[in-house]
Each structure stands twice: as structure tokens, then as C-alpha cells.
Design a protein around this motif. Structure first.
Motif, PDB file in Angstrom:
ATOM      1  N   ARG A  28     -29.352   7.253 -11.757  1.00 14.57           N
ATOM      2  CA  ARG A  28     -29.681   7.122 -13.180  1.00 14.57           C
ATOM      3  C   ARG A  28     -29.980   8.492 -13.775  1.00 14.57           C
ATOM      4  O   ARG A  28     -30.803   9.250 -13.258  1.00 14.57           O
ATOM      5  CB  ARG A  28     -30.871   6.184 -13.367  1.00 14.57           C
ATOM      6  CG  ARG A  28     -30.539   4.753 -13.023  1.00 14.57           C
ATOM      7  CD  ARG A  28     -31.558   3.787 -13.571  1.00 14.57           C
ATOM      8  NE  ARG A  28     -32.904   4.024 -13.086  1.00 14.57           N
ATOM      9  CZ  ARG A  28     -33.927   3.177 -13.233  1.00 14.57           C
ATOM     10  NH1 ARG A  28     -33.734   2.025 -13.855  1.00 14.57           N
ATOM     11  NH2 ARG A  28     -35.117   3.456 -12.767  1.00 14.57           N
TER      12      ARG A  28
ATOM     13  N   ASP B 226     -26.863  -0.733 -16.528  1.00 11.94           N
ATOM     14  CA  ASP B 226     -27.105  -0.200 -15.186  1.00 11.94           C
ATOM     15  C   ASP B 226     -25.770   0.212 -14.577  1.00 11.94           C
ATOM     16  O   ASP B 226     -24.723  -0.350 -14.886  1.00 11.94           O
ATOM     17  CB  ASP B 226     -27.784  -1.242 -14.302  1.00 11.94           C
ATOM     18  CG  ASP B 226     -28.469  -0.600 -13.095  1.00 11.94           C
ATOM     19  OD1 ASP B 226     -28.439   0.643 -12.996  1.00 11.94           O
ATOM     20  OD2 ASP B 226     -29.029  -1.340 -12.279  1.00 11.94           O
ATOM     21  N   THR B 227     -25.815   1.225 -13.735  1.00 16.21           N
ATOM     22  CA  THR B 227     -24.611   1.688 -13.059  1.00 16.21           C
ATOM     23  C   THR B 227     -24.898   1.780 -11.562  1.00 16.21           C
ATOM     24  O   THR B 227     -26.046   1.695 -11.132  1.00 16.21           O
ATOM     25  CB  THR B 227     -24.181   3.084 -13.562  1.00 16.21           C
ATOM     26  OG1 THR B 227     -25.158   4.056 -13.143  1.00 16.21           O
ATOM     27  CG2 THR B 227     -24.074   3.099 -15.085  1.00 16.21           C
ATOM     28  N   LYS B 228     -23.836   1.976 -10.782  1.00 16.39           N
ATOM     29  CA  LYS B 228     -24.002   2.121  -9.345  1.00 16.39           C
ATOM     30  C   LYS B 228     -24.375   3.555  -8.979  1.00 16.39           C
ATOM     31  O   LYS B 228     -24.678   3.840  -7.811  1.00 16.39           O
ATOM     32  CB  LYS B 228     -22.706   1.721  -8.640  1.00 16.39           C
ATOM     33  CG  LYS B 228     -22.332   0.249  -8.826  1.00 16.39           C
ATOM     34  CD  LYS B 228     -21.022  -0.062  -8.134  1.00 16.39           C
ATOM     35  CE  LYS B 228     -20.629  -1.520  -8.351  1.00 16.39           C
ATOM     36  NZ  LYS B 228     -19.325  -1.851  -7.704  1.00 16.39           N
ATOM     37  N   ASN B 229     -24.359   4.434  -9.964  1.00 19.97           N
ATOM     38  CA  ASN B 229     -24.634   5.847  -9.725  1.00 19.97           C
ATOM     39  C   ASN B 229     -26.118   6.158  -9.945  1.00 19.97           C
ATOM     40  O   ASN B 229     -26.880   5.313 -10.408  1.00 19.97           O
ATOM     41  CB  ASN B 229     -23.771   6.699 -10.654  1.00 19.97           C
ATOM     42  CG  ASN B 229     -22.293   6.374 -10.520  1.00 19.97           C
ATOM     43  OD1 ASN B 229     -21.757   6.363  -9.415  1.00 19.97           O
ATOM     44  ND2 ASN B 229     -21.654   6.091 -11.638  1.00 19.97           N
TER      45      ASN B 229
ATOM     46  N   THR C 277     -21.030  11.782  -9.970  1.00 23.65           N
ATOM     47  CA  THR C 277     -20.037  10.698  -9.969  1.00 23.65           C
ATOM     48  C   THR C 277     -18.651  11.283  -9.695  1.00 23.65           C
ATOM     49  O   THR C 277     -18.512  12.484  -9.468  1.00 23.65           O
ATOM     50  CB  THR C 277     -20.007   9.965 -11.329  1.00 23.65           C
ATOM     51  OG1 THR C 277     -19.398  10.821 -12.313  1.00 23.65           O
ATOM     52  CG2 THR C 277     -21.407   9.583 -11.784  1.00 23.65           C
TER      53      THR C 277
END
Length: 296
Positions: A116, A111-114, A83
Motif C-alpha cells: 500500500r 485494495d490491491t495485491k501490492n 509493482t
């Protein structure tokens, strides 16, 4: 073997009906043990259900270890690596979830855009079905693990045993936990890392991790990773890494020392001998664990 019929029988128990105490009074220990095992069985099913809900992604990274083996440090390395490294998260689990923790406390996995970054202290059988993603498995000298875990247990769980009372059983569990992960019979894509190498030569270990997960690092990013995974930086931001503050817990010891070798110095002759005995064969011959035993 747990069967549906057995579970149906237990589920049908009515606490308002009088049980035959005389029939069961000598089996209280057995009932308590069965209660604990049934809890673990339920946790396994909950874990698999959550995994099914989360699904699998090709770029998932699982950070797996026996507790107190450098998991948080490795999560932070990976977070900084994958990130922009922003520290505006409230807690590390917001950006690198721990599904087992979420199950225990009914927490949402954000949840993230990166990529997991999934933490786990779970047995091999919980994850050996995974077909996508990569695993980073962490190892640390078992005596150092015991030393760190003992202090953690005192701070967080009000452990009332002495180290010598507590350590032998925990040592056996370390061996039971790690062996299936080291054998890796389902051929998961695993990178094995020793905690001692990470703290001795973190720069080289960062390169090793980056190569494994397919990330190209600039000097600027690598400098940031080294700085933000330093003991001083993580201690300064400890509230983002440990359990959330609780009046019953000593909170500021989660990032405790970050050293290697103390467990061996503090262990009794009996514990050292037990460690050598448990290590005979597989562990003393394994490329990742042979370093943890005395040379003959």
C-alpha cells in the motif's frame, strides 16, 4: 476545547425556531470561524475512523508532504518500484490511494495485491499514532511551493487574489505544517527527501528510496522507473495524475513544469524577508531545510 456538551447543544439547534438576531449579529464572524473549525474537527475524526477501518500493515508506505512538494512524482516512483509498472490503472489513486481525498468525495479506497502506497497532506497529529509501516516525507523550497500552489489554486479553485495578497498566509501555513513532521516526536520511521535532489539526481534518489523500503532493483526496473517518472512521460499521461476533468477547472496544468528555483525569482522583497524571518532558528538549523535560506 470542543466538548460533547457543546456538540450536543449545536446539534440540537432547530433552524425553524427564531434565533435572537440582535444578540448574535455582532458574532457572525465568530460563528463562521467556529463552523470552519468544527468541519476540520469532523474531518480529523473521519480520517481516524477510516484509518481504523484500513488497519496497519508492516509494509505500508506513507508518502507525506505539504501540497506541491513532489508527492505525485514520488508516488509514481514507488508504484513503478514496487509493482510491474503497468499503466493500465485509470487514476494513480487507484494504486496509490489518498485517504483524505476519498473522505472529501465519498470515494472507495481500492485494495490491491501490492504494497500500500498511501498519500497524505495531513498534519502530523493525524498519523503520529501509526506503529507499522514507513514514511517518506517530502520537502521543497517554500517559495517554490507557493509559486506552484498559487497556479494550482487559480486553475482548480478559481482563486481571485493576487499572489502578493495570497502568499504571506500560505507561507505561514507551510511552516506550521512542516515543523511537527521534522521534529517527529513519536519517532515514526521517516525518510526525508528534498524535491530538489529528486529532480537533480533522480537515479541516486531512487536508490535511496529503494534502500529505505528494502527493494532490490535490477537495471531493467530502474531504467523503467526513470523513463516513466520523466516529466515528458507523466505529462503525456496527465489524466492519470491530476483531478478528474471538470468544466470549471483548467485541467492540463497539474503536471506543470517540474522545476526548482522559480519561486525565489518571482518573490517580492517583502516575501523574501518574511521567509527569512519565519525560518530563523529551527528551520535554518535543520539539516533538511537550511538550504532554503540565504547565506549571511
Amino acid at each position: 476545547m470542543i466538548t460533547k456538551k457543546l456538540l450536543e447543544t449545536i446539534a440540537a439547534y432547530d433552524e425553524y425556531q427564531t434565533a435572537d438576531y440582535e444578540e448574535w449579529k455582532d458574532d457572525l464572524a465568530l460563528v463562521k470561524k467556529a463552523k470552519g473549525q468544527l468541519f476540520r474537527f469532523g474531518r480529523y475524526l473521519e480520517f481516524r475512523a477510516l484509518q481504523s477501518e484500513l488497519g496497519e500493515r508492516e509494509d505500508d508506505i506513507y508518502i507525506v508532504s505539504h501540497a506541491k512538494s513532489g508527492t505525485t512524482l514520488t508516488q509514481m516512483i514507488l508504484y513503478q518500484m514496487t509493482t510491474d509498472g503497468s499503466m493500465d490503472f485509470e487514476h494513480l489513486y487507484d494504486v496509490s490511494p489518498w485517504p483524505g481525498w476519498a473522505i472529501s468525495f465519498g470515494l472507495e479506497i481500492k485494495d490491491t495485491k501490492n504494497r500500500r502506497l498511501l498519500k497524505s497532506h495531513d498534519p502530523y497529529v493525524y498519523l503520529n499514532h501509526v506503529k507499522k509501516g514507513k514514511f517518506i516525507f517530502l520537502l521543497r523550497n517554500p517559495l517554490d511551493v507557493l509559486n506552484s500552489f498559487f497556479h494550482h489554486s487559480q486553475d482548480y479553485y478559481q482563486l481571485d487574489q493576487s499572489f502578493e495578497e495570497w502568499a504571506p498566509r500560505r507561507l505561514e501555513l507551510w511552516y506550521k505544517y512542516n515543523e511537527p513532521w521534522l521534529k517527529n516526536e513519536q519517532d515514526l520511521d521517516i525518510l526525508y527527501l528534498n524535491y530538489e535532489d529528486t529532480i537533480k539526481n533522480k537515479s541516486q534518489q531512487i536508490d535511496h528510496i529503494a534502500n529505505f523500503i528494502g527493494v532490490e532493483l535490477t537495471e531493467e526496473v530502474k531504467t523503467r522507473i526513470l523513463e516513466r517518472t520523466s516529466f515528458a512521460f507523466m505529462k503525456q499521461h496527465e489524466e492519470k495524475f491530476g483531478e478528474q476533468p471538470d468544466k470549471e477547472k483548467i485541467y492540463n496544468n497539474f503536471i506543470r513544469k517540474g522545476k526548482a528555483g522559480e519561486g525565489v525569482k518571482l518573490a517580492s522583497e517583502e516575501l523574501l524577508a518574511k521567509n527569512e524571518e519565519l525560518g530563523e532558528g529551527f528551520y535554518k538549523e535543520n539539516v533538511y531545510t537550511s538550504r532554503y535560506y540565504q547565506e549571511k
